[in-house]
Motif scaffolding. Structure first.
Motif, short mmCIF file in Angstrom:
data_model
loop_
_atom_site.label_atom_id
_atom_site.label_comp_id
_atom_site.label_asym_id
_atom_site.label_seq_id
_atom_site.Cartn_x
_atom_site.Cartn_y
_atom_site.Cartn_z
N LEU A 222 -12.21 -1.80 3.82
CA LEU A 222 -11.47 -0.87 4.22
C LEU A 222 -9.87 -1.40 3.67
CD1 LEU A 222 -10.89 1.10 6.58
CD2 LEU A 222 -10.43 -0.10 7.73
N ARG A 223 -9.72 -2.62 3.84
CA ARG A 223 -8.93 -3.21 3.10
C ARG A 223 -8.29 -2.93 1.73
NH1 ARG A 223 -9.31 -7.95 5.46
NH2 ARG A 223 -10.48 -9.05 3.54
N GLU A 224 -9.61 -2.68 1.05
CA GLU A 224 -9.25 -2.37 -0.51
C GLU A 224 -9.62 -0.84 -0.81
OE1 GLU A 224 -12.24 -5.13 -3.18
OE2 GLU A 224 -13.73 -3.55 -2.37
N ILE A 225 -9.31 -0.42 -0.17
CA ILE A 225 -9.11 1.23 -0.23
C ILE A 225 -7.48 1.41 0.50
CG2 ILE A 225 -9.50 3.54 0.58
CD1 ILE A 225 -12.61 2.84 0.63
N LEU A 226 -7.55 0.97 1.51
CA LEU A 226 -6.11 0.72 2.15
C LEU A 226 -5.09 0.52 1.65
CD1 LEU A 226 -6.98 0.05 5.55
CD2 LEU A 226 -6.43 2.49 5.10
N LEU A 227 -5.52 -0.54 0.47
CA LEU A 227 -4.08 -1.02 -0.35
C LEU A 227 -3.69 -0.25 -0.86
CD1 LEU A 227 -1.83 -3.80 -1.22
CD2 LEU A 227 -4.35 -4.30 -1.88
N GLU A 228 -4.84 0.34 -1.89
CA GLU A 228 -4.71 1.15 -2.77
C GLU A 228 -3.78 2.43 -2.72
OE1 GLU A 228 -5.19 0.93 -5.95
OE2 GLU A 228 -6.30 -0.79 -5.65
N LYS B 151 4.41 0.01 6.41
CA LYS B 151 4.81 -1.49 5.14
C LYS B 151 3.48 -2.25 5.80
CE LYS B 151 7.85 -3.01 7.08
NZ LYS B 151 9.56 -3.88 6.94
N SER B 152 4.00 -2.58 7.46
CA SER B 152 3.14 -3.44 7.60
C SER B 152 1.78 -3.39 7.29
CB SER B 152 3.20 -3.35 9.18
OG SER B 152 2.77 -4.19 9.59
N LEU B 153 0.85 -2.62 7.41
CA LEU B 153 -0.67 -2.20 6.95
C LEU B 153 -0.27 -2.64 5.61
CD1 LEU B 153 -3.12 -1.48 7.17
CD2 LEU B 153 -2.16 0.82 6.15
N ARG B 154 0.61 -2.40 4.42
CA ARG B 154 0.37 -3.12 3.36
C ARG B 154 0.25 -4.74 2.80
NH1 ARG B 154 2.85 -4.65 -1.46
NH2 ARG B 154 3.06 -3.90 -3.79
N ASN B 155 1.08 -4.63 3.69
CA ASN B 155 1.73 -6.10 3.62
C ASN B 155 -0.12 -7.16 4.06
OD1 ASN B 155 4.60 -5.71 3.06
ND2 ASN B 155 4.93 -6.38 4.60
N ALA B 156 -0.43 -6.22 4.88
CA ALA B 156 -1.55 -7.47 5.94
C ALA B 156 -2.63 -6.89 5.05
CB ALA B 156 -1.87 -6.64 7.04
N CYS B 157 -2.68 -5.79 3.97
CA CYS B 157 -4.03 -5.48 3.34
C CYS B 157 -3.76 -6.39 1.69
CB CYS B 157 -3.86 -4.23 2.83
SG CYS B 157 -5.13 -2.73 3.98
N ALA B 158 -1.99 -7.09 1.28
CA ALA B 158 -2.25 -7.33 0.09
C ALA B 158 -1.99 -8.66 0.23
CB ALA B 158 -1.00 -7.14 0.04
N HIS B 159 -1.90 -9.17 1.35
CA HIS B 159 -2.22 -10.68 2.19
C HIS B 159 -3.32 -11.40 2.32
CE1 HIS B 159 2.32 -10.32 1.81
NE2 HIS B 159 2.16 -11.50 1.25
#
Length: 336
Positions: free
Chosen positions: A88-94, A219-227
């Protein structure tokens, strides 16, 4: 104030000892994945801290001989949640990157049409009011891509700085001659959102594509996925999560989601941030990109996510996890 003694109370353990602790102290069972497989999992595939964090979704016995131990929690349930979280993180980050890209394009489009804005003054004023962002740019002068841009558009010098008894050579920016289309390449998403708000506050005629109440959770979600932070380890409600009116209205427009389900799931921080992303995605991202990315997300939700749904659904399953996945499925299905 109590003294923290993690060194004493939480010493280093081997993979074998960790599995034994989960079994004996936490009540976690190994009927689907054996203890030997769990040892191999900790040794080769994932660490204890991340895997065990998903147990927060499960209730404990509150009395009796098993007090404090988890109820009907298989180790395989934890590893499955970890795997689904990764996909899920893979797709959400994109998807977050897609939103960021199109927001940046929209701001440049607005600036191009603004005859009073040369693209340079806004950068000087923005950085003057946000010196910490200028400091973050200074720290990027050694990077292969950003370093070259910084040297072209900023006056840079080296100075000696002291930190206690230690002296070192540091990079400082002493002048700014940078247009906004270059600055966008040098700052992160959170810093860009500040720039986006800065321009909107100075130009009342500008109509932002999305409210900051929605973009900040993205933004919070992006940071979580990226890290590579876990998303699905705390699916329960949080008292601090209050969905914005536009996000609530977005979900309320779906006939197959009841008011009770909407209120319950939007107070779960991970679900709320994901829905904010999906809402922003429908308003900001170009149709072609949106169609392709939503198809990828739908494939995950209807495919891999369903593979072991029996772990969470049914009379002995986990209602919190099952209903969260069902809610996410309903939202996505309404957007395809």
């Amino acid at each position: 104030m109590s003294k923290i003694e993690n060194f004493r109370n939480k010493p280093k353990k081997t993979a074998v000892e960790l599995v034994q602790m989960l079994r004996d102290e936490k009540g976690i069972q190994f009927n689907i994945m054996s203890e030997e497989q769990a040892v191999e999992y900790f040794s080769q595939r994932n660490n204890y801290l991340r895997t065990a964090s998903y147990r927060k979704n499960y209730p404990k016995h509150i009395a009796g001989p098993n007090e404090g131990k988890y109820i009907n929690l298989e180790f395989a349930y934890l590893t499955e949640l970890s795997t689904l979280d990764f996909y899920l993180r893979e797709i959400l980050l994109e998807m977050c990157i897609d939103v960021e890209h199109d927001l940046k394009v929209s701001l440049l489009r607005e600036l191009e049409a603004d005859s009073d804005e040369d693209g340079y003054a806004i950068v000087r004023n923005f950085l003057a009011q946000n010196p910490e962002i200028l400091s973050s740019i200074e720290r990027k002068t050694d990077a292969s891509f950003t370093g070259e841009l910084i040297e072209k558009y900023f006056g840079v010098c080296s100075v000696f700085s002291a930190q206690g008894a230690r002296s070192y050579l540091a990079t400082r920016i002493y002048s700014v001659d940078c247009p906004v289309w270059v600055l966008e390449e040098l700052i992160g998403f959170g810093e860009f959102l500040r720039l986006y708000r800065f321009y909107a506050e100075r130009n009342p005629q500008f109509k932002p594509l999305m409210n900051q109440r929605v973009l900040n959770p993205v933004k919070s979600l992006r940071n979580a996925c990226a890290h590579n932070n876990c998303l699905l380890n705390v699916l329960s409600r949080t008292s601090t999560t209050k969905p914005s009116p536009e996000v609530s209205a977005f979900v309320a427009s779906f006939e197959n989601i009841s008011a009770g389900e909407r209120r319950s799931k939007l107070t779960s921080r991970p679900m709320f941030e994901i829905v904010c992303l999906l809402f922003a995605y429908t308003k900001i991202v170009s149709p072609a990109v949106k169609k392709r990315r939503m198809a990828q997300l739908s494939e995950l939700i209807h495919g891999r996510l369903q593979k072991h749904m029996d772990y969470f659904d049914g009379p002995t399953g986990n209602k919190l996890v099952a209903t969260s996945f069902d809610f996410l499925k309903k939202v996505v299905d309404n957007l395809i």
